[in-house]
Design a protein around this motif. Structure first.
Motif, PDB file in Angstrom:
ATOM      1  N   GLU A 132     -21.718  32.910 -34.703  1.00 54.84           N
ATOM      2  CA  GLU A 132     -20.678  33.538 -35.521  1.00 54.84           C
ATOM      3  C   GLU A 132     -19.398  32.725 -35.390  1.00 54.84           C
ATOM      4  O   GLU A 132     -19.091  32.181 -34.329  1.00 54.84           O
ATOM      5  N   ILE A 133     -18.628  32.642 -36.461  1.00 50.96           N
ATOM      6  CA  ILE A 133     -17.417  31.826 -36.499  1.00 50.96           C
ATOM      7  C   ILE A 133     -16.512  32.149 -35.303  1.00 50.96           C
ATOM      8  O   ILE A 133     -16.303  33.303 -34.946  1.00 50.96           O
ATOM      9  N   ALA A 134     -15.985  31.097 -34.670  1.00 50.52           N
ATOM     10  CA  ALA A 134     -15.171  31.222 -33.457  1.00 50.52           C
ATOM     11  C   ALA A 134     -14.339  29.957 -33.338  1.00 50.52           C
ATOM     12  O   ALA A 134     -14.505  29.019 -34.133  1.00 50.52           O
ATOM     13  N   PRO A 135     -13.430  29.871 -32.346  1.00 51.55           N
ATOM     14  CA  PRO A 135     -12.703  28.618 -32.141  1.00 51.55           C
ATOM     15  C   PRO A 135     -13.676  27.459 -31.916  1.00 51.55           C
ATOM     16  O   PRO A 135     -14.770  27.642 -31.373  1.00 51.55           O
ATOM     17  N   ILE A 136     -13.274  26.257 -32.315  1.00 46.40           N
ATOM     18  CA  ILE A 136     -14.162  25.094 -32.255  1.00 46.40           C
ATOM     19  C   ILE A 136     -14.691  24.857 -30.847  1.00 46.40           C
ATOM     20  O   ILE A 136     -15.871  24.534 -30.658  1.00 46.40           O
ATOM     21  N   SER A 137     -13.858  25.050 -29.831  1.00 44.89           N
ATOM     22  CA  SER A 137     -14.307  24.820 -28.453  1.00 44.89           C
ATOM     23  C   SER A 137     -15.470  25.742 -28.104  1.00 44.89           C
ATOM     24  O   SER A 137     -16.428  25.323 -27.434  1.00 44.89           O
ATOM     25  N   SER A 138     -15.429  26.988 -28.556  1.00 38.73           N
ATOM     26  CA  SER A 138     -16.517  27.934 -28.286  1.00 38.73           C
ATOM     27  C   SER A 138     -17.786  27.541 -29.029  1.00 38.73           C
ATOM     28  O   SER A 138     -18.900  27.652 -28.491  1.00 38.73           O
ATOM     29  N   ILE A 139     -17.640  27.085 -30.252  1.00 34.55           N
ATOM     30  CA  ILE A 139     -18.809  26.672 -31.040  1.00 34.55           C
ATOM     31  C   ILE A 139     -19.492  25.471 -30.393  1.00 34.55           C
ATOM     32  O   ILE A 139     -20.725  25.406 -30.288  1.00 34.55           O
ATOM     33  N   ILE A 140     -18.705  24.514 -29.913  1.00 31.71           N
ATOM     34  CA  ILE A 140     -19.279  23.318 -29.283  1.00 31.71           C
ATOM     35  C   ILE A 140     -19.941  23.688 -27.955  1.00 31.71           C
ATOM     36  O   ILE A 140     -20.977  23.117 -27.579  1.00 31.71           O
ATOM     37  N   GLN A 141     -19.350  24.646 -27.232  1.00 34.38           N
ATOM     38  CA  GLN A 141     -19.989  25.105 -25.997  1.00 34.38           C
ATOM     39  C   GLN A 141     -21.346  25.730 -26.300  1.00 34.38           C
ATOM     40  O   GLN A 141     -22.314  25.525 -25.563  1.00 34.38           O
ATOM     41  N   THR A 142     -21.453  26.496 -27.378  1.00 37.50           N
ATOM     42  CA  THR A 142     -22.745  27.050 -27.782  1.00 37.50           C
ATOM     43  C   THR A 142     -23.699  25.921 -28.153  1.00 37.50           C
ATOM     44  O   THR A 142     -24.882  25.933 -27.776  1.00 37.50           O
ATOM     45  N   ALA A 143     -23.193  24.935 -28.875  1.00 42.92           N
ATOM     46  CA  ALA A 143     -24.030  23.789 -29.267  1.00 42.92           C
ATOM     47  C   ALA A 143     -24.589  23.067 -28.047  1.00 42.92           C
ATOM     48  O   ALA A 143     -25.662  22.452 -28.117  1.00 42.92           O
ATOM     49  N   GLY A 144     -23.881  23.160 -26.923  1.00 41.12           N
ATOM     50  CA  GLY A 144     -24.348  22.525 -25.691  1.00 41.12           C
ATOM     51  C   GLY A 144     -25.618  23.133 -25.132  1.00 41.12           C
ATOM     52  O   GLY A 144     -26.224  22.584 -24.206  1.00 41.12           O
ATOM     53  N   ARG A 145     -26.052  24.279 -25.682  1.00 49.40           N
ATOM     54  CA  ARG A 145     -27.330  24.884 -25.268  1.00 49.40           C
ATOM     55  C   ARG A 145     -28.459  24.516 -26.248  1.00 49.40           C
ATOM     56  O   ARG A 145     -29.579  24.996 -26.111  1.00 49.40           O
ATOM     57  N   ILE A 146     -28.174  23.682 -27.249  1.00 51.05           N
ATOM     58  CA  ILE A 146     -29.165  23.289 -28.253  1.00 51.05           C
ATOM     59  C   ILE A 146     -29.660  21.874 -27.950  1.00 51.05           C
ATOM     60  O   ILE A 146     -28.857  20.942 -27.862  1.00 51.05           O
ATOM     61  N   ASN A 147     -30.974  21.715 -27.797  1.00 51.71           N
ATOM     62  CA  ASN A 147     -31.572  20.416 -27.454  1.00 51.71           C
ATOM     63  C   ASN A 147     -30.800  19.759 -26.308  1.00 51.71           C
ATOM     64  O   ASN A 147     -30.461  18.583 -26.353  1.00 51.71           O
ATOM     65  N   ARG A 148     -30.532  20.540 -25.297  1.00 54.26           N
ATOM     66  CA  ARG A 148     -29.724  20.095 -24.151  1.00 54.26           C
ATOM     67  C   ARG A 148     -30.369  18.909 -23.429  1.00 54.26           C
ATOM     68  O   ARG A 148     -29.685  18.052 -22.874  1.00 54.26           O
ATOM     69  N   ASN A 149     -31.703  18.877 -23.458  1.00 56.12           N
ATOM     70  CA  ASN A 149     -32.419  17.877 -22.656  1.00 56.12           C
ATOM     71  C   ASN A 149     -32.982  16.726 -23.482  1.00 56.12           C
ATOM     72  O   ASN A 149     -33.994  16.122 -23.126  1.00 56.12           O
ATOM     73  N   PHE A 150     -32.321  16.431 -24.621  1.00 54.58           N
ATOM     74  CA  PHE A 150     -32.623  15.216 -25.404  1.00 54.58           C
ATOM     75  C   PHE A 150     -34.059  15.201 -25.949  1.00 54.58           C
ATOM     76  O   PHE A 150     -34.755  14.193 -25.873  1.00 54.58           O
ATOM     77  N   ASN A 151     -34.503  16.316 -26.526  1.00 53.00           N
ATOM     78  CA  ASN A 151     -35.825  16.357 -27.150  1.00 53.00           C
ATOM     79  C   ASN A 151     -35.679  16.242 -28.669  1.00 53.00           C
ATOM     80  O   ASN A 151     -34.872  15.462 -29.152  1.00 53.00           O
ATOM     81  N   THR A 152     -36.421  17.050 -29.434  1.00 51.61           N
ATOM     82  CA  THR A 152     -36.334  17.010 -30.896  1.00 51.61           C
ATOM     83  C   THR A 152     -34.971  17.513 -31.365  1.00 51.61           C
ATOM     84  O   THR A 152     -34.470  18.527 -30.873  1.00 51.61           O
ATOM     85  N   LYS A 153     -34.370  16.837 -32.320  1.00 50.29           N
ATOM     86  CA  LYS A 153     -33.036  17.177 -32.801  1.00 50.29           C
ATOM     87  C   LYS A 153     -32.980  18.638 -33.240  1.00 50.29           C
ATOM     88  O   LYS A 153     -33.849  19.128 -33.967  1.00 50.29           O
ATOM     89  N   GLY A 154     -31.946  19.346 -32.792  1.00 49.01           N
ATOM     90  CA  GLY A 154     -31.788  20.759 -33.106  1.00 49.01           C
ATOM     91  C   GLY A 154     -30.680  21.007 -34.104  1.00 49.01           C
ATOM     92  O   GLY A 154     -29.959  20.088 -34.510  1.00 49.01           O
ATOM     93  N   THR A 155     -30.536  22.271 -34.483  1.00 50.86           N
ATOM     94  CA  THR A 155     -29.506  22.672 -35.450  1.00 50.86           C
ATOM     95  C   THR A 155     -28.762  23.893 -34.920  1.00 50.86           C
ATOM     96  O   THR A 155     -29.369  24.824 -34.388  1.00 50.86           O
ATOM     97  N   LEU A 156     -27.438  23.865 -35.063  1.00 50.92           N
ATOM     98  CA  LEU A 156     -26.631  25.056 -34.810  1.00 50.92           C
ATOM     99  C   LEU A 156     -26.025  25.492 -36.137  1.00 50.92           C
ATOM    100  O   LEU A 156     -25.204  24.784 -36.720  1.00 50.92           O
ATOM    101  N   TYR A 157     -26.456  26.662 -36.616  1.00 47.72           N
ATOM    102  CA  TYR A 157     -25.917  27.219 -37.853  1.00 47.72           C
ATOM    103  C   TYR A 157     -24.675  28.054 -37.521  1.00 47.72           C
ATOM    104  O   TYR A 157     -24.710  28.924 -36.642  1.00 47.72           O
TER     105      TYR A 157
END
Length: 729
Positions: free
Chosen positions: A521-546
């Motif tokens: 859900e829409i939030a400050p950019i720093s929070s969104i990027i922190q959430t993105a840090g849980r997506i494909n964290r270990n360098f596997n198949t490219k992920g998406t954060l909607y």
């Protein structure tokens, strides 16, 4: 009257004072330690310390001790005033500096009428018989003259004001006194500096990890950072994407300084426990390295022998271990606070390395003041600060040096940010999540607890679904994170179905979980990027954060100015084009530059100018504290609270334990039950059938078995949540 003077029960006064005096003390430190307890020599106090009954006795000693110090001080006026305030406050908290000259106080016009001054002749007469005071001055008229000089000095400087250096200088003197006083009272010996923490155990641990699961990127990153080591510099930033092993790299960098201790600071208790376990594992076999954690819910092990209890508690509460893991909250109040317990910690910042992980969590309102004070502390106390984050805020200081490189962001391609247009219809979001969750591990992060709980119930019957939010107590949060990690690991091995996690921002910053796809859900950019840090964290198949627009209805209220600034940058970019990970650093820099320009100002500058120690503490509390919430204990099992009440009752009626030990043990019990506590809004409290814990005033609990608490998603935010199956352990 007495063959020997005592400072504490069964403790020699002279031994107490001499053990507090260190070879590297400057004049101010030596003066406050020498004189802080001198008024304990009076007969009334000596009777009290022997019998424990204060009835009819004048046992107070701080103010008279401060006056006797003043009579004997050869220090300048400001340092003398700082020492005076330190002695007056050494058993309590520090008041505003200008209170020293208020009417009927300390240097006020009526100070000569202080009831403690009538003991002056008695105390100095006894002191002259002790070698440590053989040259003590005794002239009361000289004391009056000195007190008036201090009064006029403070009055004269009231218009000009003081500065950040003066603020730190007072805390240096005060914290040095109270630390030495408490340490000697507990250990009955002189403090000895710690040896630097060995780096060998960490090197072995890293080599073991690399042999087990070698990551070329993490290894190269660590080498790059370590090549930037400079023992002559003390202020650093470490900016790198999530998943690069910043924790171990920062530890490696920090230990190279060979400082007396390491203080590792994190924003949330959940990741403190995670980091503490890593450090404990590294130094598990070391008999010389003590790893300790300190936050408001940390307890002393119940099996600790009584003769060691106070010692363990002191090390835990004062950053006195070799390695200390603590919260950002604790560090903030160690630096800004006026309370006795916080300034004991401040003393231990000296000759230490302080790693502040997830520095973006530092409230922007105090960021400028915090950085300015860190600069002074590093210079005065040989303290090294390392600020660390994947979303580094703008550090308005030329003294901080970056030890990473933006290239680590530019080389990343783990995820892409996409705008998800749901047309303001939540059902569209739910359909998209269901479509993705068929064969992927999914993370959904929303801005309110209520919305997280509602979405959990939407999905829990159809998917392997988990929830994380602020209305779950710590025990269940930790248990849930472990279950999620295990479930994802099994899925990646083909042994289990994918999972779906519905979370609030509890998932952000440091939680080591790796999802394939995320929704935020829409939030400050720093929070969104922190959430993105849980997506494909270990360098596997490219992920998406909607990223999708507000569905909770309160996003603007929750994030205020940060969201307003972020929206202008994020929406303008994301609605036009997708954003790959290697483009993130530009977005983050733009965001924090705007925050710095529009929101970051020296919030406490005027109060520091006045050395308003009490007011500064109150202002920081107001910035950090949520006045609309109350701690409520969720009883974890049947009979738990009854056993706690029995334990408290037995403690209060145990006459073989002194009052100070009882107080510490009671605090430990409160911390023990706080692990099952939730901060609840006053509005939500009206929906609960609460009971007060006997012997603990204003601490309430929800009985075990009450259907308002659900082990899957916590305390119901909405009494009408449709839960078809209540789950209790």
């Amino acid at each position: 009257m007495f063959s020997e003077f005592l400072s504490h029960p069964d403790k020699s006064f002279v031994s107490h004072i001499t053990n507090m005096l260190y070879a590297n003390d400057d004049d101010a430190q030596r003066y406050v330690k020498l004189f802080h307890d001198i008024a304990k020599l009076k007969s009334d106090f000596q009777k009290y310390i022997r019998c424990g009954d204060a009835k009819g006795l004048e046992k107070d000693h701080s103010l008279l001790s401060a006056y006797i110090f003043l009579l004997n001080s050869s220090l300048d006026e400001l340092t003398s005033a700082f020492c005076f305030l330190s002695i007056v406050s050494h058993h309590g908290d520090v008041d505003n500096f200008y209170e020293l000259i208020s009417p009927n106080k300390n240097f006020g016009s009526s100070f000569q009428n202080s009831k403690e001054l009538k003991f002056l002749d008695e105390v100095v007469s006894k002191a002259t018989g002790l070698d440590i005071y053989k040259n003590i001055k005794t002239n009361e008229q000289e004391l009056i003259t000195r007190a008036k000089n201090i009064y006029y000095f403070i009055l004269k400087n009231k218009l000009k004001g003081f500065g950040y250096n003066d603020f730190i200088e007072f805390k240096r003197i005060y914290s040095s006194l109270i630390y030495a006083d408490k340490f000697e009272a507990i250990f009955s010996q002189k403090y000895e500096s710690l040896s630097p923490v060995s780096i060998n155990e960490l090197d072995s641990y890293i080599k073991h990890l690399e042999n087990k699961n070698f990551s070329y990127k993490r290894s190269e990153f660590r080498k790059f950072v370590l090549n930037n080591f400079d023992k002559n510099h003390s202020l650093f930033t470490l900016t790198a994407p999530t998943g690069y092993g910043k924790t171990l790299t920062a530890l490696n960098f920090a230990l190279k300084f060979q400082k007396e201790r390491l203080i590792y600071v994190l924003p949330f208790t959940s990741i403190i426990d995670q980091t503490y376990e890593i450090l404990n594992e590294i130094y598990y076999n070391s008999n010389e390295i003590l790893v300790s954690k300190a936050h408001h819910k940390t307890t002393v092990d119940e099996n600790t022998p009584e003769d060691r209890y106070s010692k363990v508690k002191f090390f835990m509460d004062s950053f006195s271990a070799n390695i200390n893991v603590t919260t950002l909250y604790q560090l903030i109040f160690a630096i800004f606070g006026n309370k006795n317990k916080d300034n004991v910690k401040f003393n231990q910042l000296k000759n230490s390395v302080v790693i502040v992980d997830e520095i973006q969590a530092l409230p922007y309102k105090i960021r400028t003041d915090f950085i300015r004070l860190c600069e002074i502390i590093s210079e005065k106390f040989a303290t090294v600060f390392i600020f660390m984050s994947a979303t580094m805020p703008l550090i308005k200081s030329k003294k901080f040096r970056e030890i990473s490189d933006p290239i680590y962001f530019k080389n990343q391609n783990r995820y892409v940010l996409k705008w998800l247009d749901i047309g303001g219809i939540e059902a569209n979001l739910i359909c998209k999540i269901k479509e993705s969750a068929r064969d992927k591990n999914i993370l959904v992060v929303v801005n309110t607890i209520k919305k997280a709980q509602e979405l959990f119930l939407q999905f829990c019957d159809e998917f392997e679904c988990f929830s994380l939010n602020g209305y779950m107590h710590d025990y269940h949060k930790q248990k849930t994170i472990k279950h999620i990690k295990d479930a994802i690991d099994k899925n990646k091995k083909g042994l289990a179905s994918p999972i779906l996690l519905i979370s609030t921002q509890s998932i952000e910053a440091g939680v080591d979980l790796d999802f394939d796809i995320g929704f935020r859900e829409i939030a400050p950019i720093s929070s969104i990027i922190q959430t993105a840090g849980r997506i494909n964290r270990n360098f596997n198949t490219k992920g998406t954060l909607y990223v999708f627009d507000d569905i909770c209805g309160y996003s603007d209220t929750i994030y205020n100015d940060l969201k307003r600034i972020g929206d202008n940058i994020l929406k303008d970019t994301l609605m036009k084009n997708d954003i790959n990970e290697d483009e993130i650093v530009v977005l983050v820099d733009k965001f924090f530059k705007k925050v710095g320009e529009n929101l970051e100002i020296p919030c406490l500058e005027q109060e520091i100018k006045e050395l308003a120690f009490f007011d500064i503490n109150t202002s920081v509390e107001n910035i950090l504290k949520d006045d609309y919430k109350t701690l409520v204990i969720m009883e974890p099992e049947n009979g738990f609270i009854k056993n706690i009440e029995t334990e408290i009752f037995a403690l209060k009626n145990n006459h073989n334990i002194d009052i100070f030990k009882k107080r510490d043990m009671l605090k430990n019990i409160i911390k023990k039950i706080s692990r099952f506590g939730i901060n609840i809004t006053s509005k939500d409290m009206k929906n609960l059938r609460l009971f007060e814990i006997k012997c603990l005033k204003n601490i309430f609990y929800l009985p075990f078995g009450d259907t308002m608490y659900n082990n899957s998603f916590g305390l119901k935010k909405d009494i009408n949540l449709n839960v078809t199956k209540e789950m209790f352990e």
